[in-house]
Scaffold this motif. Structure first.
Motif, PDB file in Angstrom:
ATOM      1  N   THR A   7       0.821  -1.205   0.000  1.00 46.71           N
ATOM      2  CA  THR A   7       0.000   0.000   0.000  1.00 46.71           C
ATOM      3  C   THR A   7       0.854   1.254   0.000  1.00 46.71           C
ATOM      4  O   THR A   7       0.536   2.243  -0.658  1.00 46.71           O
ATOM      5  N   THR A   8       1.969   1.223   0.724  1.00 44.31           N
ATOM      6  CA  THR A   8       2.796   2.413   0.893  1.00 44.31           C
ATOM      7  C   THR A   8       3.619   2.734  -0.342  1.00 44.31           C
ATOM      8  O   THR A   8       3.796   3.900  -0.685  1.00 44.31           O
ATOM      9  N   ALA A   9       4.125   1.709  -1.035  1.00 42.75           N
ATOM     10  CA  ALA A   9       5.044   1.939  -2.151  1.00 42.75           C
ATOM     11  C   ALA A   9       4.461   2.837  -3.238  1.00 42.75           C
ATOM     12  O   ALA A   9       5.129   3.786  -3.681  1.00 42.75           O
ATOM     13  N   PRO A  10       3.221   2.603  -3.736  1.00 47.84           N
ATOM     14  CA  PRO A  10       2.689   3.514  -4.765  1.00 47.84           C
ATOM     15  C   PRO A  10       2.558   4.945  -4.278  1.00 47.84           C
ATOM     16  O   PRO A  10       2.817   5.887  -5.039  1.00 47.84           O
ATOM     17  N   ARG A  11       2.156   5.128  -3.021  1.00 49.10           N
ATOM     18  CA  ARG A  11       2.043   6.481  -2.479  1.00 49.10           C
ATOM     19  C   ARG A  11       3.402   7.167  -2.447  1.00 49.10           C
ATOM     20  O   ARG A  11       3.526   8.355  -2.744  1.00 49.10           O
ATOM     21  N   GLU A  15       4.539  10.518  -4.471  1.00 47.55           N
ATOM     22  CA  GLU A  15       5.131  11.657  -3.778  1.00 47.55           C
ATOM     23  C   GLU A  15       6.498  11.993  -4.367  1.00 47.55           C
ATOM     24  O   GLU A  15       6.864  13.165  -4.530  1.00 47.55           O
ATOM     25  N   LEU A  16       7.270  10.961  -4.701  1.00 46.99           N
ATOM     26  CA  LEU A  16       8.581  11.159  -5.317  1.00 46.99           C
ATOM     27  C   LEU A  16       8.443  11.883  -6.647  1.00 46.99           C
ATOM     28  O   LEU A  16       9.194  12.824  -6.942  1.00 46.99           O
ATOM     29  N   ALA A  17       7.480  11.465  -7.468  1.00 42.77           N
ATOM     30  CA  ALA A  17       7.269  12.097  -8.774  1.00 42.77           C
ATOM     31  C   ALA A  17       6.942  13.574  -8.618  1.00 42.77           C
ATOM     32  O   ALA A  17       7.510  14.436  -9.307  1.00 42.77           O
ATOM     33  N   ALA A  18       6.034  13.889  -7.703  1.00 45.04           N
ATOM     34  CA  ALA A  18       5.635  15.284  -7.493  1.00 45.04           C
ATOM     35  C   ALA A  18       6.805  16.106  -6.957  1.00 45.04           C
ATOM     36  O   ALA A  18       7.000  17.267  -7.348  1.00 45.04           O
ATOM     37  N   PHE A  19       7.596  15.515  -6.077  1.00 39.50           N
ATOM     38  CA  PHE A  19       8.734  16.224  -5.493  1.00 39.50           C
ATOM     39  C   PHE A  19       9.771  16.552  -6.564  1.00 39.50           C
ATOM     40  O   PHE A  19      10.261  17.695  -6.644  1.00 39.50           O
ATOM     41  N   GLU A  65      10.465  10.205 -12.623  1.00 44.01           N
ATOM     42  CA  GLU A  65       9.590  11.339 -12.346  1.00 44.01           C
ATOM     43  C   GLU A  65       8.118  11.003 -12.594  1.00 44.01           C
ATOM     44  O   GLU A  65       7.238  11.719 -12.116  1.00 44.01           O
ATOM     45  N   GLN A  66       7.868   9.940 -13.295  1.00 39.79           N
ATOM     46  CA  GLN A  66       6.488   9.498 -13.496  1.00 39.79           C
ATOM     47  C   GLN A  66       6.015   8.566 -12.376  1.00 39.79           C
ATOM     48  O   GLN A  66       4.864   8.138 -12.374  1.00 39.79           O
ATOM     49  N   GLY A  67       6.915   8.259 -11.460  1.00 39.58           N
ATOM     50  CA  GLY A  67       6.535   7.401 -10.347  1.00 39.58           C
ATOM     51  C   GLY A  67       6.474   5.933 -10.688  1.00 39.58           C
ATOM     52  O   GLY A  67       5.800   5.153 -10.005  1.00 39.58           O
ATOM     53  N   ARG A  68       7.193   5.521 -11.723  1.00 35.96           N
ATOM     54  CA  ARG A  68       7.186   4.099 -12.074  1.00 35.96           C
ATOM     55  C   ARG A  68       8.072   3.314 -11.108  1.00 35.96           C
ATOM     56  O   ARG A  68       9.039   3.852 -10.554  1.00 35.96           O
ATOM     57  N   PRO A  69       7.769   2.021 -10.907  1.00 38.31           N
ATOM     58  CA  PRO A  69       8.534   1.203  -9.946  1.00 38.31           C
ATOM     59  C   PRO A  69       9.877   0.765 -10.512  1.00 38.31           C
ATOM     60  O   PRO A  69      10.052  -0.371 -10.956  1.00 38.31           O
ATOM     61  N   ARG A  96      14.482   8.931   1.018  1.00 34.12           N
ATOM     62  CA  ARG A  96      13.395   8.211   1.693  1.00 34.12           C
ATOM     63  C   ARG A  96      12.289   7.850   0.708  1.00 34.12           C
ATOM     64  O   ARG A  96      11.759   6.743   0.734  1.00 34.12           O
ATOM     65  N   LEU A  97      11.928   8.799  -0.143  1.00 35.88           N
ATOM     66  CA  LEU A  97      10.874   8.524  -1.117  1.00 35.88           C
ATOM     67  C   LEU A  97      11.318   7.457  -2.118  1.00 35.88           C
ATOM     68  O   LEU A  97      10.495   6.695  -2.621  1.00 35.88           O
ATOM     69  N   ALA A  98      12.630   7.412  -2.396  1.00 31.97           N
ATOM     70  CA  ALA A  98      13.158   6.395  -3.307  1.00 31.97           C
ATOM     71  C   ALA A  98      13.410   5.072  -2.605  1.00 31.97           C
ATOM     72  O   ALA A  98      13.883   4.118  -3.222  1.00 31.97           O
TER      73      ALA A  98
END
Length: 290
Positions: A7-11, A15-19, A65-69, A96-98
């Motif tokens: 659950t946490t990883a996509p969030r 957040e990483l992408a937006a940052f 930057e697109q938030g892909r895994p 942390r976000l990464a």
């Protein structure tokens, strides 16, 4: 992978992408020595420009930057952080976000704001000290020095409360019921250690403690972990006997990982004994008779 992690990883990636987008958009081509070029539809650098400056693939950075895994190494994130001119707090946030916790915090600086010593002194007669995450004691007041003369008299590399707890012989160790208290000390330390995986100072302290204390080595191998918090601690001083306290920890936001630890006596007898030690510093000094 647990449900919480799933659950946490996509969030975290969102957040990483937006940052990253927000940091990229605040830097102009002129800031990094590039010509401004034709009119831009969006502020700041383009993705391909960040990738070029950081020396990473355009596709890889775009996916990041697109938030892909995707997996990101510390070295690559360092290059992105330098390109985006991230400060210390932003760099830690990026790591942390990464999901690279071992790189989140630089080695701890032992520099404290000048006013901290005044705060410590104002807390007398309550013992108080400032410790970093490794439990190195960075500053203290007279009441703390009176109860823990071994720590304040130690060499800087051994001025550490964990080192004191696990290496002082029974005759001189101030911790009462060490066998009962030690697991909690190590469990809380492991919680803090998890934020500093791979950092040389932390690894070296664990290595030294394991070599110096079979008890620490055994508890460390158990992998028990506990959150820090208020706790009751009982100490024995060679000059006055038992002192009962309750510890309160407060963060010092100006110094990463530093915390103010205040020892409040929990009974009148302990309060009087601390007062006597403060008034008689020679008696409170390290007992060299053992």
């Amino acid at each position: 992978m647990t449900t919480a992690q799933t659950t946490t990883a996509p969030r975290r990636r969102t957040e990483l992408a937006a940052f990253l987008r927000s940091r990229r958009e605040r830097i102009t081509p002129e800031d990094v020595g590039m010509p401004p070029g034709p009119r831009r539809r969006t502020p700041g650098l383009r993705r391909e420009e960040v990738a070029q400056l950081a020396g990473v693939g355009v596709t890889w950075y775009t996916w990041l930057e697109q938030g892909r895994p995707i997996n990101a190494s510390t070295q690559v994130l360092d290059a992105v952080a330098r390109t985006l001119r991230l400060d210390g707090a932003e760099r830690e946030h990026l790591y942390r976000l990464a999901d690279i916790p071992e790189a989140t915090v630089d080695e701890e600086a032992d520099t404290l704001p000048a006013e901290v010593q005044g705060i410590l002194d104002a807390l007398v007669p309550m013992p108080a000290a400032v410790a970093n995450g490794r439990s190195d004691i960075l500053a203290w007041n007279a009441a703390y020095a009176a109860i823990f003369p071994h720590i304040v008299a130690a060499r800087p590399c051994e001025r550490n409360s964990l080192w004191m707890v696990f290496t002082l012989p029974p005759c001189c160790n101030p911790v009462v019921n060490l066998e009962e208290a030690a697991p909690g000390h190590v469990a809380v330390f492991r919680h803090r250690y998890s934020r500093h995986l791979g950092e040389p100072g932390w690894k070296e302290l664990v290595r030294r403690l394991q070599e110096a204390s079979p008890q620490f080595a055994r508890l460390w191998a158990s992998h028990d972990v506990a959150l820090p918090g208020q706790s009751d601690k009982v100490f024995r001083h060679h000059a006055v006997g038992v002192i009962r306290t309750r510890t309160t920890n407060m963060e010092i936001t100006a110094s990463p990982d530093a915390r103010l630890v205040v020892y409040t006596p929990t009974d009148e007898e302990s309060r009087e004994r601390i007062g006597w030690l403060i008034a008689n510093p020679d008696a409170a000094a390290v007992d060299h008779s053992h």
